[in-house]
Design a protein around this motif. Sequence first.
Motif, PDB file in Angstrom:
ATOM      1  N   ALA A  23       0.873  -1.192  -0.084  1.00 50.10           N
ATOM      2  CA  ALA A  23       0.069  -0.029   0.008  1.00 50.10           C
ATOM      3  C   ALA A  23       0.796   1.175   0.016  1.00 50.10           C
ATOM      4  CB  ALA A  23      -0.927   0.048   1.180  1.00 50.10           C
ATOM      5  N   ALA A  24       0.497   2.115  -0.827  1.00 53.52           N
ATOM      6  CA  ALA A  24       1.355   3.123  -1.138  1.00 53.52           C
ATOM      7  C   ALA A  24       0.607   4.448  -0.644  1.00 53.52           C
ATOM      8  CB  ALA A  24       1.657   3.424  -2.677  1.00 53.52           C
ATOM      9  N   SER A  25       1.420   5.610  -0.071  1.00 51.64           N
ATOM     10  CA  SER A  25       0.734   6.613  -0.010  1.00 51.64           C
ATOM     11  C   SER A  25       1.949   7.929   0.045  1.00 51.64           C
ATOM     12  CB  SER A  25       0.166   6.955   1.863  1.00 51.64           C
ATOM     13  OG  SER A  25       1.120   6.524   2.519  1.00 51.64           O
ATOM     14  N   GLY A  26       1.302   9.160  -0.042  1.00 45.75           N
ATOM     15  CA  GLY A  26       2.302  10.119  -0.037  1.00 45.75           C
ATOM     16  C   GLY A  26       2.830  10.306  -1.585  1.00 45.75           C
ATOM     17  N   ASP A  73      -3.588  -1.741  -8.491  1.00 42.66           N
ATOM     18  CA  ASP A  73      -4.973  -1.358  -8.499  1.00 42.66           C
ATOM     19  C   ASP A  73      -4.703   0.131  -8.270  1.00 42.66           C
ATOM     20  OD1 ASP A  73      -7.312  -0.250  -7.735  1.00 42.66           O
ATOM     21  OD2 ASP A  73      -8.156  -1.923  -6.779  1.00 42.66           O
ATOM     22  N   ASN A  74      -4.744   1.143  -9.169  1.00 45.50           N
ATOM     23  CA  ASN A  74      -4.305   2.477  -8.995  1.00 45.50           C
ATOM     24  C   ASN A  74      -5.470   3.104  -8.099  1.00 45.50           C
ATOM     25  OD1 ASN A  74      -2.065   2.358 -10.506  1.00 45.50           O
ATOM     26  ND2 ASN A  74      -2.867   3.069 -12.413  1.00 45.50           N
ATOM     27  N   ALA A  75      -6.677   2.823  -8.343  1.00 45.15           N
ATOM     28  CA  ALA A  75      -7.477   3.317  -7.213  1.00 45.15           C
ATOM     29  C   ALA A  75      -7.556   3.191  -5.915  1.00 45.15           C
ATOM     30  CB  ALA A  75      -8.977   2.738  -7.530  1.00 45.15           C
ATOM     31  N   LYS A  76      -6.551   1.868  -5.667  1.00 49.30           N
ATOM     32  CA  LYS A  76      -6.401   1.675  -3.957  1.00 49.30           C
ATOM     33  C   LYS A  76      -5.058   1.976  -3.837  1.00 49.30           C
ATOM     34  CE  LYS A  76      -9.872  -2.012  -3.812  1.00 49.30           C
ATOM     35  NZ  LYS A  76     -10.126  -3.400  -3.316  1.00 49.30           N
ATOM     36  N   ASN A  77      -4.217   2.422  -4.664  1.00 46.85           N
ATOM     37  CA  ASN A  77      -2.821   2.819  -4.204  1.00 46.85           C
ATOM     38  C   ASN A  77      -2.001   1.519  -3.986  1.00 46.85           C
ATOM     39  OD1 ASN A  77      -3.566   5.409  -5.114  1.00 46.85           O
ATOM     40  ND2 ASN A  77      -2.810   6.256  -3.216  1.00 46.85           N
ATOM     41  N   THR A  78      -2.448   0.520  -4.633  1.00 49.63           N
ATOM     42  CA  THR A  78      -1.699  -0.834  -3.985  1.00 49.63           C
ATOM     43  C   THR A  78      -1.140  -1.606  -5.237  1.00 49.63           C
ATOM     44  OG1 THR A  78      -3.321  -0.891  -2.309  1.00 49.63           O
ATOM     45  CG2 THR A  78      -2.326  -2.976  -2.848  1.00 49.63           C
ATOM     46  N   VAL A  79      -0.156  -2.297  -5.084  1.00 49.23           N
ATOM     47  CA  VAL A  79       0.464  -3.212  -6.064  1.00 49.23           C
ATOM     48  C   VAL A  79       0.410  -4.568  -5.276  1.00 49.23           C
ATOM     49  CG1 VAL A  79       2.836  -2.717  -5.171  1.00 49.23           C
ATOM     50  CG2 VAL A  79       2.318  -3.838  -7.492  1.00 49.23           C
ATOM     51  N   TYR A  80       0.346  -5.736  -5.921  1.00 53.29           N
ATOM     52  CA  TYR A  80       0.279  -7.146  -5.532  1.00 53.29           C
ATOM     53  C   TYR A  80       1.577  -8.030  -6.230  1.00 53.29           C
ATOM     54  CZ  TYR A  80      -4.294  -5.162  -4.306  1.00 53.29           C
ATOM     55  OH  TYR A  80      -5.233  -4.508  -3.961  1.00 53.29           O
ATOM     56  N   LEU A  81       1.556  -8.893  -5.573  1.00 51.47           N
ATOM     57  CA  LEU A  81       2.422  -9.939  -6.146  1.00 51.47           C
ATOM     58  C   LEU A  81       1.877 -11.315  -5.672  1.00 51.47           C
ATOM     59  CD1 LEU A  81       5.145 -10.444  -7.530  1.00 51.47           C
ATOM     60  CD2 LEU A  81       6.157 -11.032  -5.481  1.00 51.47           C
ATOM     61  N   GLN A  82       1.313 -11.842  -6.618  1.00 51.03           N
ATOM     62  CA  GLN A  82       0.591 -13.166  -6.242  1.00 51.03           C
ATOM     63  C   GLN A  82       1.990 -14.468  -6.839  1.00 51.03           C
ATOM     64  OE1 GLN A  82      -2.449 -14.265  -5.415  1.00 51.03           O
ATOM     65  NE2 GLN A  82      -1.585 -16.415  -5.216  1.00 51.03           N
ATOM     66  N   MET A  83       2.296 -15.066  -5.847  1.00 58.54           N
ATOM     67  CA  MET A  83       3.266 -16.081  -5.613  1.00 58.54           C
ATOM     68  C   MET A  83       2.663 -17.531  -5.734  1.00 58.54           C
ATOM     69  SD  MET A  83       6.062 -14.040  -3.475  1.00 58.54           S
ATOM     70  CE  MET A  83       5.432 -14.501  -1.901  1.00 58.54           C
ATOM     71  N   ASN A  84       2.564 -18.385  -6.698  1.00 54.24           N
ATOM     72  CA  ASN A  84       2.167 -19.707  -6.620  1.00 54.24           C
ATOM     73  C   ASN A  84       3.649 -20.586  -6.739  1.00 54.24           C
ATOM     74  OD1 ASN A  84      -0.447 -18.542  -6.537  1.00 54.24           O
ATOM     75  ND2 ASN A  84      -0.642 -18.708  -9.015  1.00 54.24           N
ATOM     76  N   SER A  85       3.151 -21.914  -6.555  1.00 52.90           N
ATOM     77  CA  SER A  85       4.136 -22.727  -6.896  1.00 52.90           C
ATOM     78  C   SER A  85       5.582 -22.421  -6.108  1.00 52.90           C
ATOM     79  CB  SER A  85       4.550 -23.147  -8.087  1.00 52.90           C
ATOM     80  OG  SER A  85       3.092 -23.643  -8.997  1.00 52.90           O
ATOM     81  N   LEU A  86       5.324 -22.018  -4.754  1.00 52.12           N
ATOM     82  CA  LEU A  86       6.481 -21.580  -3.942  1.00 52.12           C
ATOM     83  C   LEU A  86       7.416 -22.400  -3.920  1.00 52.12           C
ATOM     84  CD1 LEU A  86       4.781 -18.965  -1.644  1.00 52.12           C
ATOM     85  CD2 LEU A  86       6.510 -18.346  -3.254  1.00 52.12           C
ATOM     86  N   LYS A  87       8.726 -22.196  -3.939  1.00 48.06           N
ATOM     87  CA  LYS A  87       9.914 -23.396  -3.690  1.00 48.06           C
ATOM     88  C   LYS A  87      10.688 -22.794  -2.594  1.00 48.06           C
ATOM     89  CE  LYS A  87      10.355 -23.809  -8.673  1.00 48.06           C
ATOM     90  NZ  LYS A  87      11.359 -23.492  -9.917  1.00 48.06           N
ATOM     91  N   PRO A  88      11.438 -23.549  -1.797  1.00 49.49           N
ATOM     92  CA  PRO A  88      12.408 -23.299  -0.575  1.00 49.49           C
ATOM     93  C   PRO A  88      13.245 -21.963  -1.155  1.00 49.49           C
ATOM     94  CG  PRO A  88      12.164 -25.334  -0.681  1.00 49.49           C
ATOM     95  CD  PRO A  88      11.583 -24.782  -2.053  1.00 49.49           C
ATOM     96  N   GLU A  89      13.787 -21.768  -2.413  1.00 49.23           N
ATOM     97  CA  GLU A  89      14.747 -20.837  -2.715  1.00 49.23           C
ATOM     98  C   GLU A  89      13.933 -19.390  -2.780  1.00 49.23           C
ATOM     99  OE1 GLU A  89      14.261 -23.835  -4.000  1.00 49.23           O
ATOM    100  OE2 GLU A  89      14.535 -23.739  -6.623  1.00 49.23           O
ATOM    101  N   ASP A  90      12.650 -19.400  -2.935  1.00 47.53           N
ATOM    102  CA  ASP A  90      11.859 -18.160  -2.847  1.00 47.53           C
ATOM    103  C   ASP A  90      11.871 -17.656  -1.447  1.00 47.53           C
ATOM    104  OD1 ASP A  90       9.464 -19.787  -5.019  1.00 47.53           O
ATOM    105  OD2 ASP A  90      11.110 -18.191  -5.534  1.00 47.53           O
ATOM    106  N   THR A  91      12.407 -18.288  -0.418  1.00 39.01           N
ATOM    107  CA  THR A  91      12.362 -17.612   0.695  1.00 39.01           C
ATOM    108  C   THR A  91      13.468 -16.373   0.859  1.00 39.01           C
ATOM    109  OG1 THR A  91      12.467 -19.899   1.879  1.00 39.01           O
ATOM    110  CG2 THR A  91      13.316 -18.040   3.099  1.00 39.01           C
TER     111      THR A  91
END
Length: 123
Positions: A23-26, A73-91
């Motif tokens: 969530a971004a502000s300012g 979502d520019n209306a909500k000032n929010t960027v998302y990262l959906q992460m699927n099929s996660l691996k231990p190396e994504d830690t």
Amino acid sequence: QVQLVESGGGLVQAGGSLRLSCAASGLLFSSYTMGWFRQAPGKGREFVAAIRRVGGTIVYANSVKGRFTISRDNAKNTVYLQMNSLKPEDTAVYYCAAKSNSFGSVQSEYDYWGQGTRVTVSS
């Protein structure tokens, strides 16, 4: 005062999913390219994904292509990262960042950074 606040991190088993939010502000959010970066234990921070200010153009690191999806979502000032099929190396600690000028993945060119959210993927 610009603030970027990440959320959504946690502990997940390999193969699972998580959705990070930032969530971004300012700042005039729609004017900024938004990116996600990560820093694994003992390693430098690396680029994960970026999305152009009005969406459309997206780029991913090869290591996450096909598994992660960035959106905004520019209306909500929010960027998302959906992460699927996660691996231990994504830690890693995942950071969102904002870039006011041209689109890109070079972290030194990003103007503002969040504090990060930790993602741990167990095997």
